[in-house]
Design a protein around this motif. Structure first.
Motif, PDB file in Angstrom:
ATOM      1  N   GLN A  58       0.843  -1.193   0.000  1.00 13.03           N
ATOM      2  CA  GLN A  58       0.000   0.000   0.000  1.00 13.03           C
ATOM      3  C   GLN A  58       0.878   1.242   0.000  1.00 13.03           C
ATOM      4  O   GLN A  58       1.812   1.346   0.797  1.00 13.03           O
ATOM      5  N   PRO A  59       0.605   2.221  -0.859  1.00 13.89           N
ATOM      6  CA  PRO A  59       1.411   3.437  -0.877  1.00 13.89           C
ATOM      7  C   PRO A  59       1.242   4.302   0.360  1.00 13.89           C
ATOM      8  O   PRO A  59       2.066   5.127   0.659  1.00 13.89           O
ATOM      9  N   VAL A  60       0.133   4.105   1.090  1.00 16.89           N
ATOM     10  CA  VAL A  60      -0.057   4.856   2.331  1.00 16.89           C
ATOM     11  C   VAL A  60       0.806   4.226   3.406  1.00 16.89           C
ATOM     12  O   VAL A  60       0.792   3.017   3.595  1.00 16.89           O
ATOM     13  N   ALA A  61       1.556   5.052   4.106  1.00 19.08           N
ATOM     14  CA  ALA A  61       2.431   4.527   5.158  1.00 19.08           C
ATOM     15  C   ALA A  61       1.609   3.859   6.231  1.00 19.08           C
ATOM     16  O   ALA A  61       0.524   4.304   6.580  1.00 19.08           O
ATOM     17  N   ARG A  62       2.137   2.750   6.800  1.00 21.90           N
ATOM     18  CA  ARG A  62       1.402   2.010   7.811  1.00 21.90           C
ATOM     19  C   ARG A  62       2.253   1.883   9.071  1.00 21.90           C
ATOM     20  O   ARG A  62       3.466   1.724   9.015  1.00 21.90           O
ATOM     21  N   ASP A  63       1.593   1.946  10.191  1.00 20.89           N
ATOM     22  CA  ASP A  63       2.269   1.879  11.479  1.00 20.89           C
ATOM     23  C   ASP A  63       2.449   0.417  11.875  1.00 20.89           C
ATOM     24  O   ASP A  63       1.802  -0.090  12.782  1.00 20.89           O
ATOM     25  N   THR A 111     -10.413  11.307  -1.797  1.00 17.62           N
ATOM     26  CA  THR A 111     -11.062  10.546  -2.875  1.00 17.62           C
ATOM     27  C   THR A 111     -11.054  11.283  -4.207  1.00 17.62           C
ATOM     28  O   THR A 111     -11.524  10.752  -5.196  1.00 17.62           O
ATOM     29  N   GLY A 112     -10.555  12.516  -4.218  1.00 15.15           N
ATOM     30  CA  GLY A 112     -10.595  13.312  -5.444  1.00 15.15           C
ATOM     31  C   GLY A 112      -9.550  12.891  -6.460  1.00 15.15           C
ATOM     32  O   GLY A 112      -8.676  12.067  -6.192  1.00 15.15           O
ATOM     33  N   ARG A 113      -9.655  13.491  -7.648  1.00 15.09           N
ATOM     34  CA  ARG A 113      -8.698  13.237  -8.722  1.00 15.09           C
ATOM     35  C   ARG A 113      -8.201  14.575  -9.247  1.00 15.09           C
ATOM     36  O   ARG A 113      -8.976  15.518  -9.423  1.00 15.09           O
ATOM     37  N   PRO A 114      -6.878  14.694  -9.513  1.00 17.40           N
ATOM     38  CA  PRO A 114      -6.354  15.969 -10.010  1.00 17.40           C
ATOM     39  C   PRO A 114      -6.796  16.223 -11.454  1.00 17.40           C
ATOM     40  O   PRO A 114      -6.997  15.288 -12.235  1.00 17.40           O
ATOM     41  N   ALA A 115      -6.944  17.488 -11.768  1.00 15.76           N
ATOM     42  CA  ALA A 115      -7.301  17.852 -13.134  1.00 15.76           C
ATOM     43  C   ALA A 115      -6.131  17.569 -14.059  1.00 15.76           C
ATOM     44  O   ALA A 115      -4.978  17.876 -13.725  1.00 15.76           O
ATOM     45  N   PRO A 116      -6.374  16.966 -15.225  1.00 15.28           N
ATOM     46  CA  PRO A 116      -5.268  16.671 -16.142  1.00 15.28           C
ATOM     47  C   PRO A 116      -4.629  17.948 -16.660  1.00 15.28           C
ATOM     48  O   PRO A 116      -5.288  18.971 -16.853  1.00 15.28           O
ATOM     49  N   GLY A 175      -3.887  22.668  -8.532  1.00 12.81           N
ATOM     50  CA  GLY A 175      -4.630  23.483  -7.586  1.00 12.81           C
ATOM     51  C   GLY A 175      -5.320  22.717  -6.487  1.00 12.81           C
ATOM     52  O   GLY A 175      -5.905  23.316  -5.576  1.00 12.81           O
ATOM     53  N   GLN A 176      -5.284  21.388  -6.486  1.00 12.29           N
ATOM     54  CA  GLN A 176      -5.947  20.581  -5.472  1.00 12.29           C
ATOM     55  C   GLN A 176      -4.922  20.016  -4.484  1.00 12.29           C
ATOM     56  O   GLN A 176      -3.932  19.403  -4.900  1.00 12.29           O
ATOM     57  N   PRO A 177      -5.129  20.184  -3.171  1.00 12.09           N
ATOM     58  CA  PRO A 177      -4.180  19.649  -2.184  1.00 12.09           C
ATOM     59  C   PRO A 177      -4.093  18.123  -2.252  1.00 12.09           C
ATOM     60  O   PRO A 177      -5.097  17.435  -2.506  1.00 12.09           O
ATOM     61  N   LEU A 178      -2.900  17.608  -1.983  1.00 12.45           N
ATOM     62  CA  LEU A 178      -2.708  16.154  -2.005  1.00 12.45           C
ATOM     63  C   LEU A 178      -3.620  15.460  -0.999  1.00 12.45           C
ATOM     64  O   LEU A 178      -4.056  14.330  -1.227  1.00 12.45           O
ATOM     65  N   ALA A 179      -3.906  16.132   0.126  1.00  9.30           N
ATOM     66  CA  ALA A 179      -4.729  15.506   1.163  1.00  9.30           C
ATOM     67  C   ALA A 179      -6.134  15.209   0.673  1.00  9.30           C
ATOM     68  O   ALA A 179      -6.819  14.345   1.231  1.00  9.30           O
ATOM     69  N   GLU A 180      -6.591  15.899  -0.379  1.00  9.24           N
ATOM     70  CA  GLU A 180      -7.946  15.698  -0.887  1.00  9.24           C
ATOM     71  C   GLU A 180      -7.992  14.699  -2.037  1.00  9.24           C
ATOM     72  O   GLU A 180      -9.074  14.402  -2.555  1.00  9.24           O
ATOM     73  N   LEU A 181      -6.837  14.186  -2.432  1.00  9.08           N
ATOM     74  CA  LEU A 181      -6.762  13.300  -3.590  1.00  9.08           C
ATOM     75  C   LEU A 181      -6.513  11.863  -3.154  1.00  9.08           C
ATOM     76  O   LEU A 181      -5.855  11.608  -2.145  1.00  9.08           O
ATOM     77  N   SER A 182      -7.025  10.913  -3.921  1.00 11.30           N
ATOM     78  CA  SER A 182      -6.738   9.507  -3.652  1.00 11.30           C
ATOM     79  C   SER A 182      -5.297   9.204  -4.042  1.00 11.30           C
ATOM     80  O   SER A 182      -4.732   9.836  -4.942  1.00 11.30           O
ATOM     81  N   VAL A 183      -4.717   8.259  -3.331  1.00  6.09           N
ATOM     82  CA  VAL A 183      -3.328   7.909  -3.596  1.00  6.09           C
ATOM     83  C   VAL A 183      -3.163   7.378  -5.016  1.00  6.09           C
ATOM     84  O   VAL A 183      -2.205   7.717  -5.716  1.00  6.09           O
ATOM     85  N   HIS A 212      -0.865  10.475 -11.771  1.00  8.23           N
ATOM     86  CA  HIS A 212      -0.621  11.816 -12.305  1.00  8.23           C
ATOM     87  C   HIS A 212       0.791  12.311 -12.002  1.00  8.23           C
ATOM     88  O   HIS A 212       1.363  13.085 -12.768  1.00  8.23           O
ATOM     89  N   LEU A 213       1.345  11.866 -10.861  1.00  7.40           N
ATOM     90  CA  LEU A 213       2.645  12.340 -10.400  1.00  7.40           C
ATOM     91  C   LEU A 213       3.528  11.136 -10.079  1.00  7.40           C
ATOM     92  O   LEU A 213       3.164  10.285  -9.268  1.00  7.40           O
ATOM     93  N   LEU A 214       4.692  11.073 -10.699  1.00  3.60           N
ATOM     94  CA  LEU A 214       5.638   9.987 -10.443  1.00  3.60           C
ATOM     95  C   LEU A 214       6.933  10.585  -9.911  1.00  3.60           C
ATOM     96  O   LEU A 214       7.523  11.471 -10.527  1.00  3.60           O
ATOM     97  N   VAL A 215       7.362  10.101  -8.752  1.00  5.26           N
ATOM     98  CA  VAL A 215       8.634  10.509  -8.162  1.00  5.26           C
ATOM     99  C   VAL A 215       9.586   9.330  -8.270  1.00  5.26           C
ATOM    100  O   VAL A 215       9.344   8.270  -7.682  1.00  5.26           O
ATOM    101  N   ASN A 216      10.654   9.493  -9.032  1.00  2.00           N
ATOM    102  CA  ASN A 216      11.623   8.421  -9.218  1.00  2.00           C
ATOM    103  C   ASN A 216      12.795   8.647  -8.275  1.00  2.00           C
ATOM    104  O   ASN A 216      13.532   9.633  -8.419  1.00  2.00           O
ATOM    105  N   PRO A 217      12.997   7.779  -7.275  1.00  4.04           N
ATOM    106  CA  PRO A 217      14.064   7.999  -6.299  1.00  4.04           C
ATOM    107  C   PRO A 217      15.439   7.761  -6.911  1.00  4.04           C
ATOM    108  O   PRO A 217      15.579   7.099  -7.945  1.00  4.04           O
TER     109      PRO A 217
END
Length: 566
Positions: free
Chosen positions: A110-115, A330-335, A396-404, A410-415
């Protein structure tokens, strides 16, 4: 995003109930078939007693033939019911173990961090051994029920001959189970500790494999191996303890069962000697006394397997019921939207603020590596939005309002240390097999020399963690995978630190050309990538202190020149 099923607390008992509930059909059929098996086993000594009692006394060939036929039917029933009963139960067992393996793997990924206080090696053990042992409950219950039915039938049959024989079986069974239930609790506690220690040893091995090269580099491999030896020795000692307890349990169960069988046989012999039962009933009683050892053995082993299944289910619950650190939206960013970092404070970042317009190629020159790592972690959702001040917005939409999942699409971070998997070059570049830009990604990342070097081309086999590739080849392979994803916003963190300056220059130009019209952010100190960017943001002490093109900054900012010039 988590499903409602994985959001609810899931203790070990709930996991076992779920496994039992969705395999009711298979367990019913398995219980019926195994019950037929036990009934056939029970009927055999009863039939022998009847044959001795009637057929042999009458000395009738027809009666004898009928008796032989009846025995053949019983033997056939025993054989077929065991065969098909175990087939049904083992199929259900294997299927259920597969379901839990997939569920544990899904939660672990899961991409959401888990305790969860478990390392990757421990999660692997949970997804394999613990999933298998939890699924064993599907076989345990039908075998337990059928064994109990066999004991009951035996007690009834013996009671018909003499009530004292039936009561002896009932009392002996209750006594045996009482003793073994107490012992099984110790097995359950020992098994949980053994599983934890074995999992810790597995996690230590995984850490050693990951860090083997640097360990060899500074001579720390012997100390690391010594650390693993100590962890493995602890696991071995606990395994020996559990094996010793299991041995005592099995020996005690066998001895008690043998004592009960002997008691039934001797009591039946004494009753026959006193002429209180017939010879046929004596044969039946002795046969049932021998037969009852098998269902009693099976019945007495069930508490141990129940405890082991419970211990494994409790460990799976650590992964499955762990709540997410942050609940995603649960939202989705605008393309086609851009990227905004607005007043973010986290780690080395101090009220960081900047915008990347749609289609822009921006580079961030971070003077402190910690700040670069913290920025990449925030953008990659490795840090949940609630764990830092400020906001990151997509379109324009905060990450907290968007689904993972929407953010990931929409956004890929390559480490900078992207993982390389066992497979082929192609499967590493395009894991899903759906990318249309594999060739362009290979060209832009200059992975062409690796492809051309081998006759198999993109089908060249890559070993686990890219062991047969150089550091620069692994880095370029990771870059090619990021480019082939062709996401709307791409963030690259130090994508060329392991390649030479000439190769770096070519990669910078080609990446800029391939990503033209697509939003790209590169966190780097590479002069080639900084020069290819539309503009450069200087990140110093956690804030943006300067902004211009690379060449203008070189001409006007002495600190920048000292930091990035090579």
């Amino acid at each position: 995003m988590n499903t409602p099923d994985t959001q609810r607390p899931r203790p070990g008992t709930a996991i076992l109930r779920t496994a039992l509930r969705r395999n009711v059909g298979a367990m019913v059929w398995g219980t019926v078939l195994m019950g037929l098996y036990q009934a056939g086993e029970t009927a055999f000594p009863i039939a022998l007693g009847l044959i001795v009692e009637h057929a042999l006394q009458d000395r009738s060939p027809i009666a004898l033939a009928l008796s032989v036929g009846a025995l053949a039917v019983i033997i056939t029933t025993v054989s077929l019911s065991w065969r098909f009963g175990m087939r049904v139960l083992q199929k259900a067992n294997t299927t259920e173990a597969h379901r839990w393996r997939v569920r544990v793997a899904s939660c672990a990924l899961q991409p959401v961090a888990r305790d969860v206080d478990l390392k990757s090696g421990e999660v692997l053990t949970v997804a394999t051994e613990d999933a298998d042992q939890t699924a064993d409950i599907i076989e345990v219950v039908p075998l337990l029920v059928s064994s109990l039915a066999a004991v009951v039938v035996t007690a009834v049959a013996l009671s018909l001959a003499d009530l004292r024989l039936g009561l002896l079986v009932v009392a002996g069974t209750v006594a045996i189970l009482s003793v073994l239930t107490v012992m099984s609790r110790r097995i359950g506690a020992g098994t949980r500790e053994q599983q934890a220690r074995v999992a810790r040893a597995g996690a230590k091995v995984a850490d050693l494999i990951i860090g083997l090269r640097p360990l060899h580099g500074f001579g720390g491999n012997h100390a690391a191996f010594g650390s693993y030896r100590r962890v493995s020795t602890d696991a071995k000692r606990q395994a020996i303890t559990v094996a010793r307890v299991n041995g005592v349990y099995a020996g005690t169960a066998l001895a008690l069962n043998a004592v009960l069988a002997a008691a039934v046989s001797l009591t039946a012999g004494w009753l026959a000697f006193q002429r209180q039962i017939t010879i046929g009933e004596l044969v039946m009683a002795v046969g049932l006394a021998q037969f009852i050892m098998e269902p009693l053995k099976m019945f007495s082993e069930m508490p141990k397997y129940v405890m082991m299944a419970r211990a494994s289910a409790d460990r799976m619950a650590l992964v499955l019921s762990a709540p997410p650190v942050a609940a995603p939206g649960t939202g989705r960013p605008a393309p086609g939207g851009g990227l905004q970092v607005d007043g973010v404070r986290h780690g080395a970042l101090r009220t960081l603020k900047f915008d990347v317009a749609p289609g822009e190629f921006v580079a961030v020159a971070a003077y402190q590596p910690r700040a670069a790592a913290d920025l990449a972690a925030v953008l990659a959702l490795n840090v949940p939005p609630g764990a830092y001040e400020g906001a990151v917005r997509l379109g324009g939409q905060p990450l907290a309002e968007l689904s993972v999942e929407a953010v990931r699409g929409h956004l890929l971070v390559n480490p900078y240390d992207g993982e390389i998997f066992a497979g082929t070059l192609r499967s590493n570049i395009d894991p899903s097999g759906t990318s249309r830009t594999v060739a362009e990604a290979v060209e832009a990342s200059l992975l062409t020399d690796v492809v051309a070097l081998h006759p198999e081309g993109l089908e060249y086999a890559v070993r686990d963690r890219g062991a047969n590739l150089s550091g620069g080849q692994r880095q370029r392979l990771s870059l090619a995978r990021a480019l082939a994803a062709d996401t709307g916003i791409l963030v690259l963190h130090d994508p060329t630190t392991a390649v030479d300056a000439v190769t770096e220059q070519l990669i910078a130009r080609r990446v800029a050309a391939l990503r033209r019209g697509r939003t790209t952010l590169v966190i780097t100190s590479s002069p080639a990538l900084l020069d290819a960017a539309d503009r450069v943001l200087v990140l110093d002490d956690g804030v943006v202190t300067a902004e211009d093109t690379h060449r203008n900054l070189l001409a006007t900012d002495e600190d920048y020149c000292l930091a990035v010039a090579r």
